[in-house]
Design an enzyme around this catalytic site. Sequence first.
Site, short mmCIF file in Angstrom:
data_model
loop_
_atom_site.label_atom_id
_atom_site.label_comp_id
_atom_site.label_asym_id
_atom_site.label_seq_id
_atom_site.Cartn_x
_atom_site.Cartn_y
_atom_site.Cartn_z
N ARG A 148 1.04 -1.24 -0.03
CA ARG A 148 -0.05 0.08 -0.16
C ARG A 148 0.85 1.49 0.04
O ARG A 148 2.00 1.20 0.34
CB ARG A 148 -0.89 -0.02 1.31
N LYS A 151 -8.04 -2.32 1.94
CA LYS A 151 -7.93 -1.33 2.73
C LYS A 151 -8.76 -0.20 2.92
O LYS A 151 -8.99 0.37 3.91
CB LYS A 151 -6.49 -1.39 3.37
N HIS A 199 -9.00 -3.96 13.46
CA HIS A 199 -8.02 -4.55 12.58
C HIS A 199 -7.65 -5.85 13.45
O HIS A 199 -6.50 -5.67 14.10
CB HIS A 199 -6.92 -3.66 12.35
N THR A 255 -3.46 -13.68 10.47
CA THR A 255 -3.89 -14.47 9.72
C THR A 255 -3.38 -15.98 10.32
O THR A 255 -4.23 -16.89 10.46
CB THR A 255 -3.48 -14.47 8.42
N ASP A 289 -8.79 -10.68 9.57
CA ASP A 289 -8.17 -9.40 9.33
C ASP A 289 -9.22 -8.02 9.68
O ASP A 289 -8.60 -7.30 10.39
CB ASP A 289 -7.74 -9.15 8.13
N1 LIG Z 1 5.82 -17.34 16.29
C1 LIG Z 1 5.08 -16.58 15.52
N2 LIG Z 1 3.82 -16.35 15.51
C2 LIG Z 1 3.18 -15.95 14.44
N3 LIG Z 1 3.48 -15.98 13.33
C3 LIG Z 1 4.93 -16.43 12.84
C4 LIG Z 1 5.67 -16.70 13.94
N4 LIG Z 1 6.89 -17.02 13.33
C5 LIG Z 1 6.87 -16.64 12.23
N5 LIG Z 1 5.69 -16.21 11.78
C6 LIG Z 1 5.29 -15.82 10.35
O1 LIG Z 1 5.11 -14.42 10.35
C7 LIG Z 1 4.22 -14.06 9.37
C8 LIG Z 1 2.85 -13.48 10.19
O2 LIG Z 1 1.99 -13.17 9.26
P1 LIG Z 1 0.38 -12.96 8.85
O3 LIG Z 1 -0.03 -13.13 7.72
O4 LIG Z 1 -0.18 -13.69 10.13
O5 LIG Z 1 0.46 -11.39 9.36
P2 LIG Z 1 -0.99 -10.53 9.66
O6 LIG Z 1 -0.93 -10.15 11.10
O7 LIG Z 1 -2.39 -11.20 9.25
O8 LIG Z 1 -0.82 -9.39 8.71
P3 LIG Z 1 -1.60 -8.44 7.49
O9 LIG Z 1 -2.38 -7.62 8.44
O10 LIG Z 1 -0.49 -7.69 6.94
O11 LIG Z 1 -2.37 -9.42 6.86
C9 LIG Z 1 3.56 -15.40 8.80
O12 LIG Z 1 4.42 -15.53 7.79
C10 LIG Z 1 3.90 -16.50 9.81
O13 LIG Z 1 4.69 -17.83 9.29
O1 LIG Z 2 -3.35 -3.85 3.41
C1 LIG Z 2 -2.41 -4.66 3.18
O2 LIG Z 2 -1.73 -4.64 1.99
C2 LIG Z 2 -2.13 -6.06 4.05
C3 LIG Z 2 -2.79 -5.97 5.21
O3 LIG Z 2 -3.74 -6.69 5.71
C4 LIG Z 2 -2.03 -4.95 6.34
O4 LIG Z 2 -1.25 -4.24 5.87
O5 LIG Z 2 -2.64 -4.89 7.30
CA LIG Z 3 -3.50 -11.01 7.44
MN LIG Z 4 -4.20 -6.49 7.79
#
Ligand SMILES: Nc1ncnc2c1ncn2[C@@H]1O[C@H](COP(=O)(O)OP(=O)(O)OP(=O)(O)O)[C@@H](O)[C@H]1O
Ligand SMILES: O=C([O-])CC(=O)C(=O)O
Ligand SMILES: [Ca+2]
Ligand SMILES: [Mn+2]
Length: 659
Positions: free
Chosen positions: A177, A322, A341, A364, A378
């Site tokens: 973004r 978003k 969020h 996630t 999310d």
């Molecule tokens: N101990 C841990 N706990 C959680 N995630 C971990 C850990 N170690 C490594 N990871 C990695 O960290 C990343 C967490 O990313 P995730 O997609 O869950 O992010 P998100 O909070 O959903 O972000 P977004 O809002 O950007 O989608 C994954 O790639 C996961 O494999």
């Molecule tokens: O919006 C995006 O590109 C990915 C996301 O979930 C975040 O940054 O929270």
């Molecule tokens: Ca996510």
């Molecule tokens: Mn997100």
Amino acid sequence: MADQSEENGSDFSFTRNTGGLGLPMIQTNKKPADLEVCHDDSTPPVKAQTIHQLHSLQKKRSTPSTPVTASTTFATISEEDRQRQQLQSISASLASLTRETGPKVVKGDPASKGTHVDDHYHVSTAFNVSDSALKFTHVLYNLSPAELYEQAIKYEKGSFITATGALATLSGAKTGRSPRDKRVVKDDTTENELWWGKGSPNIEMDEHTFLINRERAVDYLNSLEKVYVNDQFLNWDLEHRIKVRIVSARAYHSLFMHNMCIRPTPEELEEFGTPDFTIYNAGQFPCNRYTHYMTSSTSIDINLARKEMVILGTQYAGEMKKGLFSVMHYIMPKRNILSLHSGCNMGKDGDVALFFGLSGTGKTTLSTDHNRYLIGDDEHCWSENGVSNIEGGCYAKCIGLSRDNEPDIWNAIKFGTVLENVVLDEHARDVDYSDKSVTENTRAAYPIEYIPNAKIPCVAPHAKNVILLACDAFGVLPPVSKLSLAQTMYHFISGYTALVAGTEDGIKEPQATFSACFGAAFIMMHPTKYAEMLAEKMQTHGATGWLVNTGWSGGSYGLGNRIKLAYTRKIINAIHSGSLFNANYTKTEVFGLEIPTAVEGVPSEILDPVNTWSDKKAYQDTLLKLASLFRRNFDGFMTYKIGKDQKLTEEIVSAGPIF
Ligand SMILES: Nc1ncnc2c1ncn2[C@@H]1O[C@H](COP(=O)(O)OP(=O)(O)OP(=O)(O)O)[C@@H](O)[C@H]1O
Ligand SMILES: O=C([O-])CC(=O)C(=O)O
Ligand SMILES: [Ca+2]
Ligand SMILES: [Mn+2]
């Protein structure tokens, strides 16, 4: 083929006994008379005279997936009128604000035979003829994933079907973004209602500039042969469902939103009517830098009064997802519903957990749990009715993805899933999830029902546990701590995470990020507004707050390691089961966090980070450094009142680090 000798009507056969050497001998089975004409009449021939007729036999009209109810049979208008109204609505969406005529829209793919411009389902208001009013814009309306795959592969370079059936595509120059290019129209209403100025994600623009960009986007879209239109919903809570329309120029964008928003049934689509919010995604086309306020060729503009959003100069699909989330952060709190969020899942006994955290902290990954029902990964709403997912899909980070660590996400990457910016084998089309050649932010967008234990509809009772995730690359926050309500609010408003800056050029200092409400980029009003609502909901429903560090242990980035996902999962399990709530706790210095002495399946010595650092002085210095970063960040919120009386505000302020 091993054995064709017994096949009916075959004139030739391979003998089975070849003696194991070379090709089998060919033998004739039939009498000489049968051999006069060599033909296979085992199945009747196709009833087609031409190749066109043959092709037309392949397709039949879709039938509704759910039976038409008696009330709709009597109440609705004719199919023809309904189609016309739908096109009129799309034409109105695409209308220029400065010309009286056009656009002429017609349904269907311009490339396919049978979509003629004299089709009676088109709308034309061409009285004063201009060039733009002479041509038709074809509308590809709510296409299915299969149709969108065909469009993407035919027309969008860099689109491939992967070995597991996903659609791999490129988002172009932008692979994330662009928060500095996100603008919101400041008018008499929003001037008072929204959060502006330092720290706010809302960069102002005026109504006039918005209209210039809107016109630019609409003209661009109408100049195309065809546009994609998605009519979909946001929010699984039917009482607060929002109708959204997305007009875009790429099949990638249409499939992404098909997956990420809630998909209407054919009957819901019939009654869709006018959308509550419309996105014009003209991402391939830049904004004009001579236009007031523009600081780059990218602009993402939200106009709350017009209920419209315009995207110019970025094809990154997350802007749509978003952008709509930002809009929900305005609409929902006005109805006294908290937008979050966060990820959300629910246990077999109905215990609900929310997972807050900035990008990459594990929302996630941790909400997708084989032993629990997934509500969403999310974006959620917390209302009087409980928690509801805003979206109809998930958006998982793919970097380093493995089948062992994240089996449900791995298996969700199949036909229908959009895979952004991944690298794949040119022949086998296997994805290399470790490859960062295009970007580190590789992503998979899939419908939520691709997760086997997703709960449909995605609604749940009130939350019992509120888990704040921080990926602390300084390595000083404990893997888990139990928070008081004031501490939960302090950390919610702080919205801390620290990731490593550049993973490539050697070891760099971890970068602390503070993003209010774990989503400052998406909130519209002041953070204290959301914090106040969260405090009220947690108090009313007796929810417990937790801080979970999914980041470093045993030292900062470079010295220590990221906490094993398996340990984090054990910690999360102990929160869900209630066993952690009743554990024994000790209090840490500086941050005053309550840390458990034992968690099943996790080595006890890692629970207090001081144990994992060999250099105790370095630990102390790093802890104090982080504490001062927290304090400096929170200074900006000290003057705001949270809640009905001053007491909560004072408690929150004193729930921060003491040193
Ligand atoms: N101990 C841990 N706990 C959680 N995630 C971990 C850990 N170690 C490594 N990871 C990695 O960290 C990343 C967490 O990313 P995730 O997609 O869950 O992010 P998100 O909070 O959903 O972000 P977004 O809002 O950007 O989608 C994954 O790639 C996961 O494999
Ligand atoms: O919006 C995006 O590109 C990915 C996301 O979930 C975040 O940054 O929270
Ligand atoms: Ca996510
Ligand atoms: Mn997100």
